[in-house]
Design an enzyme around this catalytic site. Structure first.
Site, PDB file in Angstrom:
ATOM      1  N   GLY A 106       9.332  -0.735 -14.590  1.00  0.00           N
ATOM      2  CA  GLY A 106       9.616   0.370 -13.698  1.00  0.00           C
ATOM      3  C   GLY A 106      10.904   1.067 -14.078  1.00  0.00           C
ATOM      4  O   GLY A 106      10.901   1.846 -15.009  1.00  0.00           O
ATOM      5  N   ASP A 120       1.644   3.266 -28.120  1.00  0.00           N
ATOM      6  CA  ASP A 120       2.363   3.645 -26.904  1.00  0.00           C
ATOM      7  C   ASP A 120       3.407   4.701 -27.257  1.00  0.00           C
ATOM      8  O   ASP A 120       4.231   4.485 -28.143  1.00  0.00           O
ATOM      9  CB  ASP A 120       3.049   2.394 -26.326  1.00  0.00           C
ATOM     10  N   HIS A 166       0.898   0.898 -24.002  1.00  0.00           N
ATOM     11  CA  HIS A 166       2.069   0.342 -23.323  1.00  0.00           C
ATOM     12  C   HIS A 166       1.753  -0.990 -22.642  1.00  0.00           C
ATOM     13  O   HIS A 166       2.512  -1.953 -22.756  1.00  0.00           O
ATOM     14  CB  HIS A 166       2.531   1.368 -22.288  1.00  0.00           C
ATOM     15  N   SER A 191       7.838  -3.288 -20.636  1.00  0.00           N
ATOM     16  CA  SER A 191       8.469  -2.038 -20.216  1.00  0.00           C
ATOM     17  C   SER A 191       9.902  -2.280 -19.722  1.00  0.00           C
ATOM     18  O   SER A 191      10.687  -2.905 -20.435  1.00  0.00           O
ATOM     19  CB  SER A 191       7.594  -1.372 -19.153  1.00  0.00           C
ATOM     20  N   TYR A 192      10.207  -1.850 -18.515  1.00  0.00           N
ATOM     21  CA  TYR A 192      11.573  -2.067 -18.018  1.00  0.00           C
ATOM     22  C   TYR A 192      11.855  -3.559 -17.795  1.00  0.00           C
ATOM     23  O   TYR A 192      13.023  -3.947 -17.617  1.00  0.00           O
ATOM     24  CB  TYR A 192      11.824  -1.269 -16.732  1.00  0.00           C
TER      25      TYR A 192
END
Lengths: 487, 487
Positions: free
Chosen positions: B126, B409, B461, B221-222
């Protein structure tokens, strides 16, 4: 039963000497460039310095063609589906009666209003590879089922919007031949263009209803040489004869080798940015290899070999596609007869089909061992290191020029096409934007003064194989001379 | 009938405010970084300068957990297939009783020999997105059919080789909440790690059989922030307590935001080299944007907006995948229940499923409007501009570290991961090579001293969504601490 036969054949092919770095189209060029002989190739200045040829027109060989079109008409291709509603022709056009040199063509008329639709020539590359690749595995009206025996309709056949002419050139490629086998040793860019021109003039005698038709030349890979060179030859001869012998309007070239320096730079940039080679190898290539001359050194050869090893066993013509595995090795089975499921074993399937004696007979081809790429042409005597001057000539002569590029091809990547076009320094008329088909981005385009760069998203080297619908939309737009929609 | 309901829901979602540049995972970060507020964010030095904290250990909150595991046991998830042969649990772990802050988890035991298999935490990114994304759309035991109601088995569930724990963190994400809503305004990297640590300690009290089990943290991701930060927190606390409170052995992070400068550089390099933006825009971005501070200027913002426009309406999380269209707009229909056909409308399907009251009840979740990414967390108060010092700390502390990357991605691309790792200047131990699965290249790897970079070919991703089998092979290799095969 039939399926088992082709499966057995595939197994044998896989066991004996199959390599995924298949010897076809651009890979041919790569090998030729790197071969010992290639280092001594003379580069024909004809292609690098464009001059208006001031010679008088020396008329090309023209033979009487009466009745030959009807002879060439195909009654039906073995395994073709029911309800084929268009005319197909194939056969030979002699381009040198003394040498006994004849080129093979396959011609598909549009099912609707063929009288008003343009005539479009398609050429595959190599050098030395057959345009039957395009006809039967890319954009023709049929594709071959994985059984290697039956055909299914390609809903996105380019013949839906044009009369499509596929030419096997030069002599020695596919079904094209010369009775003077020493001709094969003389192959090169120049006589490929010259023979193709003679072919066209004679073919138009055989099919005179196409004589004044709008004419376009299309092709891919090393046809990035053939197509502009042939267009240039046509234009020069039109000028010399002081009449429109061939009513050429433009060219479209896909994943095309246009300029050696930018091609090589773009290739290794693509490999690195797509994470298939290491930083170290990329750096070493750019340090060790001189792309301006592609005068390869052992150091450069070694590091390029290392790059190929790092890539591993993928299909470099579509870096995300599955490779051709034996049925036992395959993880999933292809859906037979679907235009959306391109069989990675297409090369074997095509060779299987075109070497069937009934197929060769139906095509009016001389019985022969048909190969994807020529075995008899072992050298290539002249090539242009850059096609850019010819592109400029074509722009100056108001030809429509579309450079298209499947964006997941690692063999002649989009980066190569972009670098090549940049070298022309053309003003931009339409800024980079996506183009759409069925609400999806079909690719991107950038319009330059006189030339369009257009990509096809998710397409490999043979664009219509992997993205038939997008390739068809692109081709239809090309013929209309309109950009595909921006939403 | 059920299908019609979800189709109607999808239509509504598409009509009202749907955008393909969906507000999830890395895109969140992108927006936060670019928001006005973000420019004044303080960067917590805790994450940029790693020091051995000399403070005494202040014991974290630990509550009695007796009997709660049994309460959390899921009898069955609505729509789950027959014959489920493993235990599932879900519920809340209080991390701050005074504030009334509790984190939601979903835990899946391995169907075979769960006693001997490691415990693995999975975190989505996120910041502010739910790990139920991973659980139900990526690597969990089930995936949701396109009807939004029924589930099918994921043959490549990571729970086949590990006991998988999915945590929604921080409070405010998914089903996790705080009764003190001002907590949401305090969200950031630091308290996410702190709360997650308290969660883990308490969760191990609830499931004491896992207390000494080998433990790994994974995410994407984050979570390139969350995972190393939590691992670091665990290691620090283990040291302070002078005992192994949590038996952590390593981390695996996918398409991870590791370092802002290299992340941004890699992103725009990827966009250009993958032919989705123009030369001019790429050049302008590199000229106008200062990635070292990502202290964005209006000029930089404008040109980045231009880049987004040039890309058009593609799924930037997988640049070659189809986008989510209404059924009427769709060209082809997804095959229901197939792990190989990832539905591009997965976000709506997941929201549809998790907002079903019977599903929320089965999960022991508080009735709520479940969102993919938190709406209540509107700011992010601290973040590390780089995680590289923590990575170094983890290497020094003998943690196994795998950085994996789906190579198609465009949001946190492979180029970003490569640049980030290069910034560590680690010696190479295993040179770049392909790794294989079922005779196909699954991706590439390069082994550094203390860290492995490994790509997944053709994955976006959310790697396991697009390449479930390759992702599973990678994960199994990670747990074994062995490189996947070289042929």
């Amino acid at each position: 039963m039939i399926k088992h036969i082709v499966i057995a054949a595939l197994c044998l092919l896989v066991l004996f000497g199959y390599s995924n770095a298949a010897d076809f189209q651009a890979n041919r060029l790569f090998k030729l460039l790197r071969s010992k002989n290639s280092r001594n190739w003379s580069v024909d200045k004809k292609w690098t310095v464009i001059e208006e040829d001031t010679d008088e027109y020396s008329p090309v060989y023209i033979a009487p063609q009466d009745g030959l079109a009807e002879h060439d008409k195909i009654s039906a291709l073995p395994g073709q589906p029911e309800g084929v509603g268009f005319n197909q022709y194939s056969g030979y056009v002699t381009v040198d009666p003394n040498a006994g040199r004849a080129l093979f063509y396959y011609f598909v008329e549009s099912p609707v209003d063929s009288d008003t639709k343009p005539l479009v020539l398609w050429l595959n590359g190599g050098p030395g590879c057959s345009s039957m690749i395009g006809a039967m595995s890319e954009l023709g009206p049929f594709r071959i089922n994985s059984d290697g025996k039956t055909l299914f309709m390609n809903d996105y056949a380019w013949s839906n919007v044009a009369n499509m002419l596929f030419l096997e050139s030069p002599a020695g490629v596919g079904f094209s031949y010369s009775n003077t086998t020493s001709d094969y040793d003389k192959s090169g860019d120049k006589n490929t263009a010259d023979d193709s021109y003679i072919f066209l003039v004679n073919w138009l005698e055989r099919f005179p209803q196409y004589k004044t038709r709008e004419f376009y030349i299309t092709g891919e890979s090393y046809a990035g040489h053939y197509v502009p060179q042939l267009a240039y030859t046509v234009l020069l001869n039109n000028k010399k004869t002081n009449q429109t012998v061939i009513n050429i309007k433009g060219i479209a070239i896909g994943n095309a080798v246009i300029d050696e320096e930018t091609h090589m730079k773009g290739k290794f940039d693509h490999w690195w940015s797509h994470a298939i080679i290491s930083d170290a190898t990329r750096d070493a290539i750019f340090k060790q290899c001189d792309f301006t001359s592609y005068n390869t050194s052992t150091t450069c050869d070694d590091i390029v070999d290392k790059a190929w090893n790092e890539i591993g066993d993928i299909d470099v013509y579509n870096i995300y596609a599955p490779i051709c595995l034996t049925p036992r090795e395959r993880n999933t089975s292809a859906i037979p007869g679907s235009i959306d499921a391109f069989d990675p074993c297409w090369q074997y399937i095509l060779e299987f089909y075109l070497n069937d004696t009934t197929v060769q007979k139906a095509l009016h081809a001389k019985p022969t061992s048909w190969d994807l790429c020529s075995d008899v042409i072992t050298n290539w005597n002249d090539r242009a290191v850059t096609i850019l001057p010819i592109i400029k000539y074509l722009i100056a002569n108001k030809q429509r020029i579309w450079v298209f590029s499947g964006d997941v091809d690692g063999q002649v990547p989009t980066t190569s096409s972009r670098y090549s076009i940049n070298a022309l320094n053309l003003p931009i008329e339409t800024g980079w934007r996506p183009w759409y088909l069925n609400k999806e981005v079909g690719g991107y385009l950038e319009g330059y003064k006189g030339l369009l760069l257009i990509t096809v998203r998710g397409a490999g080297h043979t664009v219509p194989s992997y993205q038939p619908q997008r390739a068809f939309a692109l081709f239809a737009s090309f013929l209309e001379g309109k950009l595909p929609p921006s939403s």
